[in-house]
Design an enzyme around this catalytic site. Structure first.
Site, mmCIF file in Angstrom:
data_model
loop_
_atom_site.group_PDB
_atom_site.id
_atom_site.type_symbol
_atom_site.label_atom_id
_atom_site.label_comp_id
_atom_site.label_asym_id
_atom_site.label_seq_id
_atom_site.Cartn_x
_atom_site.Cartn_y
_atom_site.Cartn_z
ATOM 1 N N ARG A 1 1.134 -1.605 -0.240
ATOM 2 C CA ARG A 1 -0.043 0.191 0.145
ATOM 3 C C ARG A 1 1.234 1.075 0.001
ATOM 4 O O ARG A 1 1.832 1.576 0.988
ATOM 5 C CB ARG A 1 -0.526 0.046 1.548
ATOM 6 C CG ARG A 1 -1.413 1.618 1.560
ATOM 7 C CD ARG A 1 -2.857 1.339 2.160
ATOM 8 N NE ARG A 1 -3.985 1.061 1.948
ATOM 9 C CZ ARG A 1 -5.072 1.030 2.413
ATOM 10 N NH1 ARG A 1 -4.840 1.347 3.368
ATOM 11 N NH2 ARG A 1 -5.647 0.219 1.393
ATOM 12 N N HIS B 1 -7.763 0.935 -6.105
ATOM 13 C CA HIS B 1 -7.331 0.130 -4.619
ATOM 14 C C HIS B 1 -8.538 -1.286 -5.469
ATOM 15 O O HIS B 1 -9.781 -1.349 -5.396
ATOM 16 C CB HIS B 1 -7.997 0.751 -4.082
ATOM 17 C CG HIS B 1 -8.333 0.272 -2.546
ATOM 18 N ND1 HIS B 1 -7.620 -1.392 -2.161
ATOM 19 C CD2 HIS B 1 -9.475 0.321 -1.375
ATOM 20 C CE1 HIS B 1 -7.256 -1.397 -0.998
ATOM 21 N NE2 HIS B 1 -8.533 -0.308 -0.723
ATOM 22 N N GLN C 1 -9.837 -3.906 -2.962
ATOM 23 C CA GLN C 1 -11.391 -3.480 -2.519
ATOM 24 C C GLN C 1 -12.603 -3.682 -3.177
ATOM 25 O O GLN C 1 -13.754 -4.078 -3.214
ATOM 26 C CB GLN C 1 -11.490 -1.967 -2.646
ATOM 27 C CG GLN C 1 -12.266 -1.656 -1.754
ATOM 28 C CD GLN C 1 -12.615 -2.233 -0.597
ATOM 29 O OE1 GLN C 1 -12.070 -1.647 0.599
ATOM 30 N NE2 GLN C 1 -14.348 -2.136 0.019
ATOM 31 N N ASP D 1 -17.736 7.220 -0.590
ATOM 32 C CA ASP D 1 -16.320 7.309 0.627
ATOM 33 C C ASP D 1 -15.987 8.188 0.696
ATOM 34 O O ASP D 1 -16.258 9.454 0.451
ATOM 35 C CB ASP D 1 -15.096 6.509 -0.943
ATOM 36 C CG ASP D 1 -13.943 5.964 -0.481
ATOM 37 O OD1 ASP D 1 -13.929 5.948 1.002
ATOM 38 O OD2 ASP D 1 -12.597 6.231 -1.483
ATOM 39 N N CYS E 1 -16.451 1.195 1.053
ATOM 40 C CA CYS E 1 -15.473 0.779 1.096
ATOM 41 C C CYS E 1 -14.929 0.785 2.735
ATOM 42 O O CYS E 1 -14.051 -0.606 3.441
ATOM 43 C CB CYS E 1 -13.892 0.629 0.895
ATOM 44 S SG CYS E 1 -13.677 2.326 1.033
ATOM 45 N N ARG F 1 -13.159 -8.665 1.717
ATOM 46 C CA ARG F 1 -11.850 -8.375 1.369
ATOM 47 C C ARG F 1 -11.244 -9.229 1.961
ATOM 48 O O ARG F 1 -10.541 -10.021 0.956
ATOM 49 C CB ARG F 1 -11.103 -7.198 2.071
ATOM 50 C CG ARG F 1 -11.830 -5.514 2.134
ATOM 51 C CD ARG F 1 -11.423 -5.494 1.149
ATOM 52 N NE ARG F 1 -10.059 -5.000 1.142
ATOM 53 C CZ ARG F 1 -9.639 -4.374 1.370
ATOM 54 N NH1 ARG F 1 -10.042 -2.992 1.671
ATOM 55 N NH2 ARG F 1 -7.992 -4.053 1.261
HETATM 56 N N1 CP Z 1 -11.179 0.056 2.012
HETATM 57 C C1 CP Z 1 -10.272 -0.448 3.010
HETATM 58 O O1 CP Z 1 -8.908 -0.711 2.215
HETATM 59 O O2 CP Z 1 -9.243 0.005 4.510
HETATM 60 P P1 CP Z 1 -8.301 0.384 5.195
HETATM 61 O O3 CP Z 1 -7.766 1.728 4.681
HETATM 62 O O4 CP Z 1 -8.715 -0.164 6.287
HETATM 63 O O5 CP Z 1 -6.955 -1.106 5.290
HETATM 64 N N1 NVA Z 2 -10.338 7.003 -0.640
HETATM 65 C C1 NVA Z 2 -10.086 6.328 0.549
HETATM 66 C C2 NVA Z 2 -9.671 4.639 0.974
HETATM 67 C C3 NVA Z 2 -9.317 4.037 2.133
HETATM 68 C C4 NVA Z 2 -9.267 2.838 1.777
HETATM 69 C C5 NVA Z 2 -8.518 6.825 0.146
HETATM 70 O O1 NVA Z 2 -7.450 6.664 -0.340
HETATM 71 O O2 NVA Z 2 -7.520 6.983 1.524
#
Ligand code: CP
Ligand code: NVA
Length: 308
Positions: A107, A134, A137, A225, A266, A294
């Site tokens: 990530r 992502h 997700q 989101d 998400c 997930r």
């Molecule tokens: N939805 C998601 O990716 O959550 P986290 O940021 O908690 O991993």
């Molecule tokens: N759009 C959000 C998703 C988190 C899982 C971010 O990137 O922070």
């Protein structure tokens, strides 16, 4: 090398096979304690590195638990504590990690970091979120939709809010899984043209509708989101909130969608900003099923990457 970098970079038939495998694996362990091993142990003897340059609850825990259920071992690494991109090039980090581990999930911020990791790693790399997309997700989200409502192909998904990384992967999924999508948000926060073009070239309808009440008419699923993503500057917060407030998903908006429309997010959610608690906790919401899935979807992704 089978990297899982993005929904649009993976063959549609293989995405479908992963979702089907995820459902089979989920069913197979119904009722077992979370820490119980799966009957088959496809990751036995495998070591998986989970690298985080941004915070995470779901991605971190679901990957870690998923690897363990399949008999593998994990190592959770914080980007800040590594030499990643400052003490050492991404390419060299990729070459070194490939000597120790069988699979890398990362990530990160810039998509370029993920792409460089994948270019130089000699083991598969999985995208656990970048500023742009992502994909893990959306695998869980498609699985969740279909668990509740059957095949997603031909359905209408409506995104309310910021055309961000999660929105991008949803649009790519529309192209790959064959459903229509409407984006509803301010023009300054539109999704990137590349994502929209990809889906349209696959023959699905991607619409932009500034009026959220019109956008959700006939929706099978409404998605929201956060208004401020992890990579967005805190100084943009107030402007974003002001621009996005009309796109809040609340009971009045959900009432415009189909009666059996699902609500998805998400998570983490900012209750009473992008979605009201009434919708989050209401009858349309499947947000905690998404979070659970997930785990199952990523187990299938890891098996696909490793060919096991
Ligand atoms: N939805 C998601 O990716 O959550 P986290 O940021 O908690 O991993
Ligand atoms: N759009 C959000 C998703 C988190 C899982 C971010 O990137 O922070």
């Amino acid at each position: 090398m089978k990297h899982f970098l993005d929904i649009h970079k993976t063959d549609a038939g293989e995405l479908r096979a992963m979702i089907d495998l995820a459902r089979t694996m989920k069913t197979a362990r119904a009722g077992l304690p979370k820490g119980a091993p799966d009957a088959t142990q496809p990751l036995a003897g495998r070591m998986v590195a989970l690298i985080f340059e941004k915070p995470s609850t779901r991605t971190r825990v679901s990957f870690d638990v998923g690897v363990r259920q399949m008999g593998g071992q994990t190592m959770v690494l914080s980007g800040k504590e590594m030499q990643l991109g400052h003490g050492e090039t991404i390419a060299d980090t990729a070459r070194v990690l490939s000597r120790y581990v069988d699979l890398i999930m990362i990530r990160t911020f810039e998509e370029q970091t993920l792409l460089e990791m994948a270019e130089y790693a000699t083991v598969p790399v999985i995208n656990g979120l970048t500023n742009r997309t992502h994909p893990c997700q959306i695998m869980a989200d498609v699985m969740t939709y279909e668990e509740h409502r059957g095949p997603i192909s031909g359905k209408k998904a409506v995104w309310c809010g910021d055309g961000n990384n999660v929105c991008a992967s949803w649009i790519q999924a529309a192209g790959q899984f064959g459903f229509d999508m409407t984006f509803s948000g301010p023009s300054t926060l539109d999704p990137e043209d590349d994502f929209v073009r990809f889906a349209r070239e696959k023959g699905v309808n991607i619409a932009i509708e500034r009026d959220p009440a019109r956008a959700v008419q006939g929706a099978d699923v409404v998605i929201a989101d956060t208004w401020v993503s992890m990579h967005d500057s805190q100084s943009s917060r107030e402007r974003r909130h002001n621009q996005l407030r009309p796109y809040q998903v609340n009971d009045a908006l959900m009432a415009q969608a189909k009666d059996d429309a699902l609500f998805m997010h998400c998570l983490p959610a900012h209750r009473d900003d992008e979605v009201t608690s009434a919708v989050m906790d209401g009858p349309h919401s499947v947000v905690f099923d998404e979070a659970e899935n997930r785990l199952h979807a990523q187990k299938a992704v890891m098996r696909w990457c490793l060919g096991v």
